[in-house]
Design an enzyme around this catalytic site. Structure first.
Site, PDB file in Angstrom:
ATOM      1  N   GLN A  45     -20.597   0.956  12.811  1.00  0.00           N
ATOM      2  CA  GLN A  45     -19.774   2.038  12.290  1.00  0.00           C
ATOM      3  C   GLN A  45     -20.552   2.841  11.255  1.00  0.00           C
ATOM      4  OE1 GLN A  45     -16.642  -0.543  11.004  1.00  0.00           O
ATOM      5  NE2 GLN A  45     -18.056  -1.800   9.825  1.00  0.00           N
ATOM      6  N   HIS A  76      -5.869  -6.589  -2.093  1.00  0.00           N
ATOM      7  CA  HIS A  76      -6.603  -7.854  -2.227  1.00  0.00           C
ATOM      8  C   HIS A  76      -5.779  -8.954  -2.884  1.00  0.00           C
ATOM      9  CE1 HIS A  76     -10.192  -5.042  -1.714  1.00  0.00           C
ATOM     10  NE2 HIS A  76     -10.070  -5.744  -0.611  1.00  0.00           N
ATOM     11  N   ASP A 151     -19.488 -11.674  14.164  1.00  0.00           N
ATOM     12  CA  ASP A 151     -18.173 -11.301  14.693  1.00  0.00           C
ATOM     13  C   ASP A 151     -17.159 -12.414  14.402  1.00  0.00           C
ATOM     14  OD1 ASP A 151     -15.999 -10.490  16.149  1.00  0.00           O
ATOM     15  OD2 ASP A 151     -17.011 -10.511  18.096  1.00  0.00           O
ATOM     16  N   GLY A 152     -16.029 -12.023  13.804  1.00  0.00           N
ATOM     17  CA  GLY A 152     -14.991 -12.991  13.453  1.00  0.00           C
ATOM     18  C   GLY A 152     -14.423 -13.717  14.661  1.00  0.00           C
ATOM     19  N   ASP A 170      -8.770 -10.000   7.114  1.00  0.00           N
ATOM     20  CA  ASP A 170      -8.901  -8.778   6.314  1.00  0.00           C
ATOM     21  C   ASP A 170      -9.705  -7.797   7.161  1.00  0.00           C
ATOM     22  OD1 ASP A 170      -9.330  -6.865   4.401  1.00  0.00           O
ATOM     23  OD2 ASP A 170     -10.445  -8.152   3.033  1.00  0.00           O
ATOM     24  N   SER A 171      -9.058  -7.316   8.216  1.00  0.00           N
ATOM     25  CA  SER A 171      -9.809  -6.573   9.234  1.00  0.00           C
ATOM     26  C   SER A 171      -9.551  -5.083   9.160  1.00  0.00           C
ATOM     27  CB  SER A 171      -9.399  -7.051  10.614  1.00  0.00           C
ATOM     28  OG  SER A 171      -8.131  -6.531  10.908  1.00  0.00           O
ATOM     29  N   THR A 172     -10.408  -4.347   9.843  1.00  0.00           N
ATOM     30  CA  THR A 172     -10.207  -2.907   9.978  1.00  0.00           C
ATOM     31  C   THR A 172      -9.033  -2.636  10.907  1.00  0.00           C
ATOM     32  OG1 THR A 172     -12.211  -3.221  11.274  1.00  0.00           O
ATOM     33  CG2 THR A 172     -12.292  -1.550   9.618  1.00  0.00           C
ATOM     34  N   ASP A 173      -8.817  -1.369  11.184  1.00  0.00           N
ATOM     35  CA  ASP A 173      -7.764  -0.963  12.108  1.00  0.00           C
ATOM     36  C   ASP A 173      -8.140  -1.445  13.514  1.00  0.00           C
ATOM     37  OD1 ASP A 173      -6.484   0.700  10.006  1.00  0.00           O
ATOM     38  OD2 ASP A 173      -8.362   1.784  10.158  1.00  0.00           O
ATOM     39  N   PRO A 177     -14.801  -2.538  16.432  1.00  0.00           N
ATOM     40  CA  PRO A 177     -15.005  -3.981  16.337  1.00  0.00           C
ATOM     41  C   PRO A 177     -13.750  -4.762  15.924  1.00  0.00           C
ATOM     42  CG  PRO A 177     -16.067  -2.845  14.492  1.00  0.00           C
ATOM     43  CD  PRO A 177     -15.598  -1.785  15.432  1.00  0.00           C
TER      44      PRO A 177
HETATM   45  N1  AAT Z   1     -10.854  -5.347   2.043  1.00  0.00           N
HETATM   46  C1  AAT Z   1     -10.965  -3.999   2.458  1.00  0.00           C
HETATM   47  C2  AAT Z   1     -10.268  -3.705   3.627  1.00  0.00           C
HETATM   48  C3  AAT Z   1     -10.637  -3.699   4.900  1.00  0.00           C
HETATM   49  S1  AAT Z   1     -12.238  -3.855   5.397  1.00  0.00           S
HETATM   50  C4  AAT Z   1     -12.235  -4.617   6.952  1.00  0.00           C
HETATM   51  C5  AAT Z   1     -13.600  -5.161   7.355  1.00  0.00           C
HETATM   52  O1  AAT Z   1     -13.469  -5.814   8.636  1.00  0.00           O
HETATM   53  C6  AAT Z   1     -14.724  -4.135   7.524  1.00  0.00           C
HETATM   54  O2  AAT Z   1     -15.732  -4.394   6.595  1.00  0.00           O
HETATM   55  C7  AAT Z   1     -15.215  -4.332   8.968  1.00  0.00           C
HETATM   56  O3  AAT Z   1     -16.620  -4.203   9.112  1.00  0.00           O
HETATM   57  C8  AAT Z   1     -14.748  -5.748   9.256  1.00  0.00           C
HETATM   58  N2  AAT Z   1     -14.599  -6.094  10.682  1.00  0.00           N
HETATM   59  C9  AAT Z   1     -14.150  -5.321  11.688  1.00  0.00           C
HETATM   60  N3  AAT Z   1     -14.167  -5.988  12.844  1.00  0.00           N
HETATM   61  C10 AAT Z   1     -14.642  -7.237  12.576  1.00  0.00           C
HETATM   62  C11 AAT Z   1     -14.900  -8.388  13.374  1.00  0.00           C
HETATM   63  N4  AAT Z   1     -14.683  -8.392  14.691  1.00  0.00           N
HETATM   64  N5  AAT Z   1     -15.387  -9.499  12.769  1.00  0.00           N
HETATM   65  C12 AAT Z   1     -15.609  -9.502  11.419  1.00  0.00           C
HETATM   66  N6  AAT Z   1     -15.397  -8.436  10.629  1.00  0.00           N
HETATM   67  C13 AAT Z   1     -14.907  -7.313  11.190  1.00  0.00           C
HETATM   68  C14 AAT Z   1      -9.495  -3.476   5.821  1.00  0.00           C
HETATM   69  C15 AAT Z   1      -8.893  -2.147   5.651  1.00  0.00           C
HETATM   70  C16 AAT Z   1      -7.554  -2.002   6.276  1.00  0.00           C
HETATM   71  C17 AAT Z   1      -7.401  -0.736   7.082  1.00  0.00           C
HETATM   72  C18 AAT Z   1      -7.082   0.470   6.312  1.00  0.00           C
HETATM   73  N7  AAT Z   1      -6.772   1.598   7.146  1.00  0.00           N
END
Ligand code: AAT
Length: 295
Positions: A45, A76, A151-152, A170-173, A177
């Site tokens: 990304q 957090h 990768d988680g 604590d993942s992205t949208d 990934p």
């Molecule tokens: N704590 C801050 C909030 C986050 S960050 C989410 C993190 O998940 C990112 O750093 C991203 O790189 C990671 N991530 C994404 N996919 C994977 C995966 N498959 N395995 C491990 N890590 C991953 C979340 C924000 C919430 C959304 C706000 N719109």
């Protein structure tokens, strides 16, 4: 996008720089940018850091807001303290995603936690946090933290049975990934690596965003765990300012048996979390109840 502004205190007062997060094709959120600090394209990304006048330093991934100095504490504290204060003795905690370190920082405020493992897919997020977000990176540098870049989904698949007391997603949208971290297969694997009585807490987007299928994700959680609850909180820099998380377990209720002694110590040094907020975060408005009615 650039916009002309008359009231800026920037070096070039006629040219203001604005950041805009497009939540969908209809709605966006904007911040006035004081300074751009960092831009890197990782294999996963685009990672950006900028200084905003309204929310302090901001980390974005593919242009989407991940955290800001001003309100990161809400996300957090809630994603960490709620499961850790309901579990009677959390000793081993896994955080998936969360490469900024904020969740680790909060998890490691609990003395009973012997080790907190972080599995973040993108090393560039961890690097950006270390360089630009010292208040978050304390979590990454903590002696009881263990950082794994990967990768988680794979990490969970390869972890032994019964390895963790609490798993925090604590993942992205659910794009790029992050997609695999919302699936039923993934939650089944999470359940396998939890100890009996274990808890999973997962980032679950804004209840206002109709393009996110909340019922489907809760259905996936419900397939793996006997009880699933939605928790809500207010995060002004996130889409719609109103956020949700999913709490799932086979045996723990999200607020009936809070460990009050530990919770009182945690609330004393928190900016959002307190015991009343913990309980009230599970009170849902009817439109959200309605979304989950068939789960
Ligand atoms: N704590 C801050 C909030 C986050 S960050 C989410 C993190 O998940 C990112 O750093 C991203 O790189 C990671 N991530 C994404 N996919 C994977 C995966 N498959 N395995 C491990 N890590 C991953 C979340 C924000 C919430 C959304 C706000 N719109």
């Amino acid at each position: 996008p650039y916009a002309l502004g008359a009231d800026s205190d920037n070096a070039s007062p006629s040219l203001d720089l604005w950041y805009q997060e497009r939540h969908n094709d209809e709605i966006s959120f904007g911040l006035h940018v004081k300074k751009t600090l960092h831009t890197v394209q990782s294999p996963f990304q685009r990672v950006d850091v900028f200084e905003s006048t309204g929310f302090g330093r901001v980390l974005t991934l593919d242009g989407l807001m991940m955290c800001s100095d001003r309100d990161e504490f809400v996300y957090h504290e809630m994603i960490s303290h709620v499961p850790l204060l309901v579990h009677p003795n959390p000793r081993r905690v896994l955080v998936i995603g969360g490469g900024d370190g904020g969740t680790l920082r909060e998890v490691l405020r609990h003395d009973c936690v012997e080790e907190a493992v972080l599995c973040e897919i993108d090393g560039e997020v961890v690097e950006a946090a270390r360089q630009f977000f010292p208040a978050l990176a304390v979590g990454l540098n903590h002696p009881r933290a263990k950082i794994h870049i990967g990768d988680g989904v794979e990490f969970v698949k390869n972890s032994p049975k019964g390895e963790f007391d609490v798993v925090i997603v604590d993942s992205t949208d659910p794009i790029g990934p992050g997609v695999g971290l919302f699936s039923g297969e993934f939650y089944n694997e999470v359940k396998r690596i939890l100890t009996p009585g274990g808890i999973v807490m997962a980032q679950c987007e804004s209840p206002w965003e109709n393009k996110f299928d909340l019922a489907k994700v809760y259905g996936n959680l419900k397939h793996a765990f006997s009880s699933v609850y939605s928790m809500v909180g207010t995060i002004p820099s996130y889409p719609y300012g109103y956020w949700s998380w999913g709490f799932a377990s086979d045996s723990q209720h999200p607020f009936e048996k809070i460990d009050l002694d530990r919770a009182k110590a945690i609330e004393k040094a928190s900016k959002y979390y307190n015991i009343d907020i913990h309980r009230s975060a599970f009170a849902l408005p009817n439109f959200l109840r309605q979304k989950l009615v068939n789960v």
